[in-house]
Design an enzyme around this catalytic site. Structure first.
Site, PDB file in Angstrom:
ATOM      1  N   CYS A  30     -47.506 -45.985 -29.415  1.00 55.18           N
ATOM      2  CA  CYS A  30     -47.046 -47.149 -29.254  1.00 55.18           C
ATOM      3  C   CYS A  30     -45.529 -47.157 -29.873  1.00 55.18           C
ATOM      4  O   CYS A  30     -45.157 -46.658 -30.826  1.00 55.18           O
ATOM      5  CB  CYS A  30     -47.928 -48.289 -29.936  1.00 55.18           C
ATOM      6  SG  CYS A  30     -49.416 -48.281 -29.043  1.00 55.18           S
ATOM      7  N   TYR A 169     -58.460 -42.358 -20.859  1.00 51.14           N
ATOM      8  CA  TYR A 169     -58.152 -42.698 -22.503  1.00 51.14           C
ATOM      9  C   TYR A 169     -59.276 -43.223 -22.911  1.00 51.14           C
ATOM     10  O   TYR A 169     -59.891 -44.245 -22.592  1.00 51.14           O
ATOM     11  CB  TYR A 169     -57.020 -43.579 -22.485  1.00 51.14           C
ATOM     12  CG  TYR A 169     -56.504 -44.383 -23.769  1.00 51.14           C
ATOM     13  CD1 TYR A 169     -56.861 -43.414 -24.933  1.00 51.14           C
ATOM     14  CD2 TYR A 169     -55.985 -45.564 -24.071  1.00 51.14           C
ATOM     15  CE1 TYR A 169     -56.675 -43.949 -26.488  1.00 51.14           C
ATOM     16  CE2 TYR A 169     -55.640 -45.883 -25.369  1.00 51.14           C
ATOM     17  CZ  TYR A 169     -56.005 -45.021 -26.740  1.00 51.14           C
ATOM     18  OH  TYR A 169     -55.648 -45.803 -27.729  1.00 51.14           O
ATOM     19  N   HIS A 172     -59.284 -44.387 -30.042  1.00 50.34           N
ATOM     20  CA  HIS A 172     -59.166 -45.425 -31.148  1.00 50.34           C
ATOM     21  C   HIS A 172     -59.795 -46.702 -31.105  1.00 50.34           C
ATOM     22  O   HIS A 172     -59.487 -47.834 -31.385  1.00 50.34           O
ATOM     23  CB  HIS A 172     -57.489 -45.885 -30.557  1.00 50.34           C
ATOM     24  CG  HIS A 172     -56.396 -44.792 -31.019  1.00 50.34           C
ATOM     25  ND1 HIS A 172     -55.718 -44.250 -29.926  1.00 50.34           N
ATOM     26  CD2 HIS A 172     -56.359 -43.852 -31.974  1.00 50.34           C
ATOM     27  CE1 HIS A 172     -55.011 -43.387 -30.520  1.00 50.34           C
ATOM     28  NE2 HIS A 172     -55.294 -43.166 -31.760  1.00 50.34           N
ATOM     29  N   ASP A 265     -56.520 -42.102 -37.116  1.00 53.54           N
ATOM     30  CA  ASP A 265     -55.889 -41.036 -36.434  1.00 53.54           C
ATOM     31  C   ASP A 265     -54.190 -40.850 -37.183  1.00 53.54           C
ATOM     32  O   ASP A 265     -53.735 -40.025 -37.231  1.00 53.54           O
ATOM     33  CB  ASP A 265     -55.742 -41.548 -34.832  1.00 53.54           C
ATOM     34  CG  ASP A 265     -54.948 -40.754 -33.964  1.00 53.54           C
ATOM     35  OD1 ASP A 265     -54.919 -39.537 -34.126  1.00 53.54           O
ATOM     36  OD2 ASP A 265     -54.588 -40.959 -33.076  1.00 53.54           O
TER      37      ASP A 265
END
Ligand code: ADP
Ligand code: SF4
Length: 701
Positions: A30, A169, A172, A265
């Site tokens: 991001c 994906y 997360h 992460d």
């Protein structure tokens, strides 16, 4: 032919139908730019490609209005109208021979949908991840069919936008594919729930759909979190994490593996100092699939990278933060300039910007996020405009960066520091528990400055106004820093604390209790026997660090804050829960929602923020972490001299860093860089156009 030790990192890697020119892979991250700032986004990603990354990815990309992440500025590919903005990025990346990857995402119960006002979707009905009032609804079979159609269409649109690698994906905790996999979120009784084969059905279908739609010319990557670091309560690498890789082993063209959630992460050095900290979780993956594997773990060092490739842990070196701190990392390794790498310090200031919905920034790399709007380059500086000499006073992060950038521009620089060592607050803060990696901010700059012939560095050299006059240099940058207040004034209370002497820098109360600030703690001031009270009205990281340090070294610590949690600002750096857990484990008594009201002989009084009720806490040492005051005495002396006829000074005095406005180390570095870039720049440019802005189009689409 002789091979060099890092040559292996520059071997091409085939990923399905495409080939990465080397092993350096910028995984999706991001950046607070997303669909709102497409030109800035393209320039930032393009810079990574220019710096040698073989693959450059987007951030998560919403595929449908039911996955609307507003107010966060993520990427968006709801329909074809989003293609041109994304094309800017693929073109910028392709210009340097890199592959462009896009991380398609449907965020399920993680999507606030505050802009689209669409009910969020989830495997089963549930409250949303964020504190929102709208709950997520359970998807029926038609919803699942629709989701697959949206994903397929997004893949086709991504291909049209020029992407080479298309992601599915499941990481997360953020996407539907992963939410379907985890029993915590999936309590369905149909063929999409129950045993693992059912819970990965949706992922399998979407991977197959994507391969069918675009797999002829694009690689299909699968980003998968093999472990949630929750032990038995979540997915574990050696249990279902491994089983998922076994079941889907050959379906994607690339496995991008990590741990979940984002705070695991992207761990900070404060809690995970070693690079490669994810290796124990992901190293099994390559034994299960023949497809290439990419993984992260704050990989800065080329030796670690080579070892990971040689040991068969990964095929591609994944990086988000190291690519932010140094977009030129691959080229520096290639050109035998590894000692010039601007190493990521693992502070997560980059993450904080995304969490605040503003463009990315970086402590180490002040040009990050400024490539388009200010035209900054991480390796190049705008050439000098004259042969002017410059004097920089203070070698903290602001003074070091300002000197470096002035010198890179070609100016003669004298940098004078009062202390024996360079680094200022970086040096002192890096000595606190868990913050040693922050020292790299000073190390990198000190090394770089020492390579430049046009810089004179002086330590043990406190500068006063008379010395400036003597030197005869008229371009002066004052990076003299700041100090912590000792009177309790801060965001919750604008008058000095009752019971303290009224001098803002005092270190003893009228009662004799030891009253300290972070400056004294960092200077190694001894802590008296007896209870310690830390009052945190700063609410960023400092008070939590000191509480951790003192409680772990055996002191009895009470932490008082007007906030509702310890160090609330650190939620932006994904550290808050770890900090609070650490303090609780070390028996720190945490008192929230209270301000400090009064200091007595051997106790302090707190006042409830809500009811006004007061309480007394026994205290031998009070540590006030409230606010900082800029150190501007030299500035004031020079300014006063400038007015006098005797001096006749044509000084250009620029106050920078914490001496201007106390903030993060990242702010000081940025401000030092800005001052150096603005030096002798067109004044109109500086005044009128601080930076370029992306204006909303008035066309409706
Ligand atoms: P910043 O974050 O803005 O860089 P710091 O507090 O980290 O600020 O650094 C300020 C540095 O300036 C300190 O290392 C301090 O010793 C130095 N300094 C302050 N006043 C003077 C002075 N008059 N002459 C030389 N160095 C100074
Ligand atoms: Fe690394 Fe900190 Fe820069 Fe993020 S902000 S890339 S963690 S140095």
């Amino acid at each position: 032919m002789s091979t060099r030790p890092y040559d292996i990192l520059f071997e091409p890697v085939k990923i399905g139908p495409v080939t990465a020119k080397n092993r350096f892979y910028q995984v999706p991250h991001c950046c607070g730019m997303g669909h709102l700032r497409p030109q800035a986004h393209a320039a930032m990603r393009g810079m990574k490609a220019e710096g040698g990354w073989a693959v450059v990815s987007t951030e998560e990309t919403e595929i449908h209005p039911s996955s609307d992440l507003s107010p966060y500025a993520e990427q968006r590919l709801w329909d074809k109208r989003d293609i041109p903005a994304l094309q800017l990025m693929t073109e910028a990346v392709h210009q340097h021979g890199a592959l462009a990857a896009i991380e398609l995402a449907h965020n399920g119960y993680h999507s606030p949908n505050l802009f689209s006002r669409t009910p969020p979707l989830a495997p089963s009905p549930m409250a949303q991840h964020a504190v929102n009032t709208l709950q997520a609804r359970a998807m029926d079979k038609r919803d699942i069919r629709e989701l697959r159609r949206w994903h397929r269409q997004a893949a086709l649109n991504a291909k049209q936008a020029g992407f080479d690698i298309i992601y599915v994906y499941a990481g997360h905790g953020m996407t539907l594919t992963q939410q379907f996999m985890l029993p915590e979120f999936n309590t369905r009784s149909d063929e999409y729930g129950g045993r693992l084969e059912n819970r990965i059905r949706l992922t399998r279908e979407i991977l197959q759909d994507t391969q069918e739609a675009v797999g002829d010319s694009c690689a299909v990557a699968f980003r998968f979190a093999v472990d949630e670091l929750k032990g038995m309560d979540g997915m574990q690498a050696q249990e279902e994490g491994r089983a998922v890789v076994e079941l889907l082993a050959e379906l994607p063209d690339l496995w991008d593996v990590n741990v979940s959630d984002w705070s695991n992460d992207s761990q900070t050095t404060r809690f995970a100092l070693q690079e490669g900290y994810q290796t124990p979780y992901i190293e099994f993956v390559k034994q299960v699939t023949t497809k290439p594997v990419v993984a992260v773990g704050r990989l800065n060092s080329p030796d670690t990278m080579v070892s990971m490739v040689k040991r068969g842990v990964v095929d591609l070196i994944g990086a988000a933060r190291p690519s932010i701190a140094d977009p030129y990392l691959p080229n520096k390794i290639r050109d035998n300039r590894s000692d010039e790498i601007r190493e990521c310090i693992g502070c997560n200031i980059c993450v904080s910007a995304d969490n605040l919905g503003v463009p990315i920034r970086c402590t180490q790399n002040p040009t990050m996020g400024e490539e388009w709007r200010r035209g900054w380059h991480p390796e190049r500086a705008s050439p000098k405009k004259s042969d002017a000499q410059t004097l920089v006073v203070g070698a903290g992060p602001a003074g070091l960066e300002c000197s470096l950038q002035l010198a890179k521009r070609g100016y003669q620089v004298i940098l004078s520091e009062a202390h024996t060592q360079l680094g200022g607050r970086v040096r002192t803060e890096a000595a606190l528990k868990g913050l040693s990696a922050w020292g790299r901010v000073a190390d990198y700059r000190t090394y770089a400055l020492k390579q430049l012939p046009n810089v004179a560095l002086y330590t043990d050299s406190r500068v006063d106004a008379a010395m400036v006059q003597e030197l005869g240099i008229s371009n002066i940058f004052l990076a003299t820093g700041s100090h912590w207040r000792a009177d309790g004034v801060g965001r919750s209370q604008r008058t000095p604390l009752a019971g303290l002497s009224q001098r803002p820098q005092s270190v003893a109360s009228s009662s004799g209790m030891s009253v300290l600030t972070p400056d004294q703690i960092m200077a190694g001031h001894a802590i008296a026997a007896g209870p310690v009270v830390i009052y945190d009205d700063d609410q960023a990281y400092m008070a939590g660090v000191i509480a951790d340090q003192l409680s772990s070294s055996g002191h009895t610590v009470t932490f008082v804050t007007p906030a509702s949690v310890v160090s609330p600002w650190t939620e932006h750096t994904l550290e808050q829960e770890r900090i609070q857990a650490t303090l609780l484990q070390q028996n720190v008594q945490i008192i929230t929602g209270k301000t400090l009201h009064k200091v007595d002989a051997d106790s302090v009084q707190t006042r409830c923020h809500y009811t006004g009720t007061t309480d007394a806490i026994a205290c031998a040492t009070l540590i006030l972490v409230t606010e900082r005051l800029p150190d501007t005495s030299l500035y004031q002396a020079l300014d006063a001299l400038k007015q006098t006829e005797a001096a006749k000074a044509d000084w250009q005095i620029t106050l920078i860093g914490d001496a201007l406005s106390p903030g993060l180390i990242a702010d000081a570095v940025f401000n030092g860089h800005l001052a150096a870039e603005n030096f002798q720049a067109d004044p109109l440019r500086i005044e009128q156009a601080l930076f370029r802005r992306e204006m909303p189009s008035l066309e409706s689409a």
